[in-house]
Enzyme design. Structure first.
Site, mmCIF file in Angstrom:
data_model
loop_
_atom_site.group_PDB
_atom_site.id
_atom_site.type_symbol
_atom_site.label_atom_id
_atom_site.label_comp_id
_atom_site.label_asym_id
_atom_site.label_seq_id
_atom_site.Cartn_x
_atom_site.Cartn_y
_atom_site.Cartn_z
ATOM 1 N N SER A 1 0.784 -1.164 -0.051
ATOM 2 C CA SER A 1 -0.054 0.046 0.123
ATOM 3 C C SER A 1 0.814 1.269 -0.166
ATOM 4 O O SER A 1 1.727 1.459 0.710
ATOM 5 C CB SER A 1 -0.833 0.152 1.208
ATOM 6 O OG SER A 1 -1.597 1.323 1.189
ATOM 7 N N SER B 1 -0.713 4.189 0.416
ATOM 8 C CA SER B 1 -1.521 5.078 0.965
ATOM 9 C C SER B 1 -0.760 5.742 2.391
ATOM 10 O O SER B 1 -0.944 7.022 2.631
ATOM 11 C CB SER B 1 -2.728 4.562 1.742
ATOM 12 O OG SER B 1 -3.473 4.102 0.442
ATOM 13 N N LYS C 1 -14.346 -3.700 0.702
ATOM 14 C CA LYS C 1 -15.083 -2.552 0.390
ATOM 15 C C LYS C 1 -16.507 -2.776 0.548
ATOM 16 O O LYS C 1 -17.081 -1.873 0.917
ATOM 17 C CB LYS C 1 -14.753 -1.951 -0.996
ATOM 18 C CG LYS C 1 -13.429 -1.401 -1.074
ATOM 19 C CD LYS C 1 -13.013 -0.875 -2.369
ATOM 20 C CE LYS C 1 -11.685 -0.280 -2.375
ATOM 21 N NZ LYS C 1 -11.380 0.071 -3.742
ATOM 22 N N ASN D 1 -14.832 2.884 0.077
ATOM 23 C CA ASN D 1 -13.408 3.036 0.356
ATOM 24 C C ASN D 1 -12.897 3.917 1.478
ATOM 25 O O ASN D 1 -11.554 3.967 1.680
ATOM 26 C CB ASN D 1 -12.691 3.208 -0.818
ATOM 27 C CG ASN D 1 -12.641 4.774 -1.208
ATOM 28 O OD1 ASN D 1 -13.580 5.475 -0.935
ATOM 29 N ND2 ASN D 1 -11.677 5.223 -2.030
ATOM 30 N N ARG E 1 -16.379 -9.892 -19.840
ATOM 31 C CA ARG E 1 -16.470 -11.297 -20.333
ATOM 32 C C ARG E 1 -17.743 -12.022 -19.801
ATOM 33 O O ARG E 1 -18.170 -12.738 -20.700
ATOM 34 C CB ARG E 1 -15.222 -11.837 -19.789
ATOM 35 C CG ARG E 1 -14.890 -13.305 -19.674
ATOM 36 C CD ARG E 1 -13.399 -13.789 -19.160
ATOM 37 N NE ARG E 1 -13.620 -13.465 -17.660
ATOM 38 C CZ ARG E 1 -12.535 -13.883 -16.968
ATOM 39 N NH1 ARG E 1 -11.400 -14.095 -17.641
ATOM 40 N NH2 ARG E 1 -12.712 -13.433 -15.571
ATOM 41 N N TYR F 1 -1.819 0.393 -12.091
ATOM 42 C CA TYR F 1 -0.573 1.127 -11.905
ATOM 43 C C TYR F 1 0.516 0.116 -11.978
ATOM 44 O O TYR F 1 0.296 -0.707 -11.246
ATOM 45 C CB TYR F 1 -0.596 2.499 -11.305
ATOM 46 C CG TYR F 1 -0.307 2.250 -10.034
ATOM 47 C CD1 TYR F 1 -1.623 2.135 -8.932
ATOM 48 C CD2 TYR F 1 0.799 2.140 -9.239
ATOM 49 C CE1 TYR F 1 -1.448 1.813 -7.651
ATOM 50 C CE2 TYR F 1 0.674 1.821 -7.808
ATOM 51 C CZ TYR F 1 -0.306 1.497 -7.051
ATOM 52 O OH TYR F 1 -0.036 1.495 -5.953
HETATM 53 P P1 ATR Z 1 -12.459 -5.815 -9.011
HETATM 54 O O1 ATR Z 1 -12.694 -5.461 -7.481
HETATM 55 O O2 ATR Z 1 -10.987 -5.425 -9.058
HETATM 56 O O3 ATR Z 1 -13.286 -5.148 -9.839
HETATM 57 P P2 ATR Z 1 -13.598 -8.167 -9.383
HETATM 58 O O4 ATR Z 1 -14.859 -7.668 -8.938
HETATM 59 O O5 ATR Z 1 -13.341 -9.454 -9.215
HETATM 60 O O6 ATR Z 1 -12.362 -7.208 -8.999
HETATM 61 O O7 ATR Z 1 -13.870 -7.794 -11.119
HETATM 62 C C1 ATR Z 1 -12.827 -8.463 -12.029
HETATM 63 C C2 ATR Z 1 -13.375 -7.978 -13.420
HETATM 64 O O8 ATR Z 1 -12.218 -8.258 -14.064
HETATM 65 C C3 ATR Z 1 -14.192 -8.767 -13.767
HETATM 66 O O9 ATR Z 1 -15.003 -7.945 -14.812
HETATM 67 C C4 ATR Z 1 -13.793 -9.878 -14.615
HETATM 68 O O10 ATR Z 1 -14.692 -10.383 -15.650
HETATM 69 P P3 ATR Z 1 -15.763 -11.524 -15.193
HETATM 70 O O11 ATR Z 1 -16.653 -10.694 -14.636
HETATM 71 O O12 ATR Z 1 -15.968 -12.229 -16.481
HETATM 72 O O13 ATR Z 1 -15.095 -12.511 -14.139
HETATM 73 C C5 ATR Z 1 -12.458 -9.197 -15.257
HETATM 74 N N1 ATR Z 1 -11.579 -9.869 -15.787
HETATM 75 C C6 ATR Z 1 -10.699 -10.606 -14.901
HETATM 76 N N2 ATR Z 1 -9.608 -11.526 -15.727
HETATM 77 C C7 ATR Z 1 -9.932 -11.216 -17.034
HETATM 78 C C8 ATR Z 1 -9.463 -11.675 -18.250
HETATM 79 N N3 ATR Z 1 -8.272 -12.258 -18.213
HETATM 80 N N4 ATR Z 1 -10.234 -11.250 -19.207
HETATM 81 C C9 ATR Z 1 -11.279 -10.500 -19.350
HETATM 82 N N5 ATR Z 1 -11.700 -10.074 -18.128
HETATM 83 C C10 ATR Z 1 -11.305 -10.291 -17.026
#
Ligand code: ATR
Length: 275
Positions: free
Chosen positions: A18, A20, A69, A90, A154, A219
């Site tokens: 972190s 922060s 969160k 957050n 996806r 980042y």
């Molecule tokens: P965060 O809190 O970072 O948003 P999350 O709620 O787990 O984490 O969401 C991750 C996002 O990244 C989702 O939209 C996920 O797609 P799915 O809903 O289909 O799982 C997307 N994601 C993660 N890895 C991916 C990949 N290799 N290709 C495309 N989308 C991906």
């Protein structure tokens, strides 16, 4: 005798990397505020207990990061409207109760608009991903009235659901990644966690309009995979999410201390410290 400095912290798991504490220490020094800000690793089943203990010991505010969160949202006794809609908190302001806010979206918008001079109004905007991070940034983007905001994911049902949840705030729609074929945008935001696995979401290489901007919510010390891809496929302005990180922190700091720190020197200093 001088009074003890007010205490703040970020709670997460993991928390080791972190930035922060560094960011808030710089804000405090810059604005002459006396405070202590630490990063705390919280066991997955101990979040509510840890927040209560922190508040009982006189703590004034918390930042909340992955994976807490949503839990923070539930724990808050009062929520700002932007946090209410985001479904995630957050920032907690501790007074007689727990005020939950979400500063992620404002952080992104300020980084785009104020730091990078990117116009959102009337623009065609794509966000790839439909997870918690994306839910947090939709409302502040729609407030600036883009021509359209497309959420592509996806798992397409999640994109549809998000679009539905925010449909009263502006022109927002959901689609699959495959359905992006043949469409192009002025701003493309990567809100997926794919880069964490060093992966790229499969996207058509014709996504960028002339003079388009690509923004990765992630980042890193070097350019992210998404940024590289965007540059190779016609994006002209390409940024990572470090500015957003500092801007969301600044908004939390303002909520806690009533003073807005200057972010640019802090963004620069954190950038230089990345390895
Ligand atoms: P965060 O809190 O970072 O948003 P999350 O709620 O787990 O984490 O969401 C991750 C996002 O990244 C989702 O939209 C996920 O797609 P799915 O809903 O289909 O799982 C997307 N994601 C993660 N890895 C991916 C990949 N290799 N290709 C495309 N989308 C991906």
């Amino acid at each position: 005798m001088s009074e003890k400095p007010d205490r703040y912290a970020v709670f997460g798991n993991p928390i080791g990397h972190s930035r922060s504490p560094d960011i808030h220490s710089q804000f405090a020094a810059q604005t002459g505020q006396s405070l202590i800000y630490t990063a705390e690793l919280i066991e997955l089943d101990q979040f509510a207990k840890a927040v209560t203990a922190f508040a009982d010991n006189g703590g004034k505010g918390l930042n909340i990061t992955v994976p807490f969160k949503q839990e923070a949202w539930q724990l808050a006794t009062e929520r700002s409207s932007r946090a209410e809609r985001a479904g995630a908190v957050n920032t907690l302001v501790i007074n007689n109760g727990l005020l939950g806010d979400n500063t992620d979206g404002v952080g992104l918008v300020r980084d785009l608009v104020d730091n990078h001079n990117i116009n959102i109004n009337h623009q065609h905007i794509l966000i790839v991903g439909a997870g918690g991070a994306v839910r947090g940034v939709i409302e502040p983007i729609l407030e600036l009235k883009p021509a359209e905001l497309v959420i592509a994911n996806r798992t397409v049902e999640k994109a549809f659901q998000l679009a539905k949840d925010f449909s009263d705030l502006g022109n927002i729609s959901g689609c699959s990644l495959e359905a992006l074929e043949g469409h192009s945008f002025d701003i493309v935001i990567n809100g997926t966690s794919a880069s964490l696995q060093n992966e790229l979401p499969p996207l058509p290489d014709t996504l960028f309009n002339e003079n388009a901007c690509a923004y990765d919510l992630m980042y890193s010390a070097s350019t992210t995979l998404f940024m590289e891809w965007a540059k190779q496929n016609g994006a002209v302005h390409v940024y990572d999410g470090l500015g957003m990180l500092v801007e969301q922190a600044a908004e939390s700091f303002r909520l806690w201390r009533g003073v807005m720190p200057e972010t640019r020197p802090v963004i620069q200093s954190i950038r230089e410290s990345l390895v």
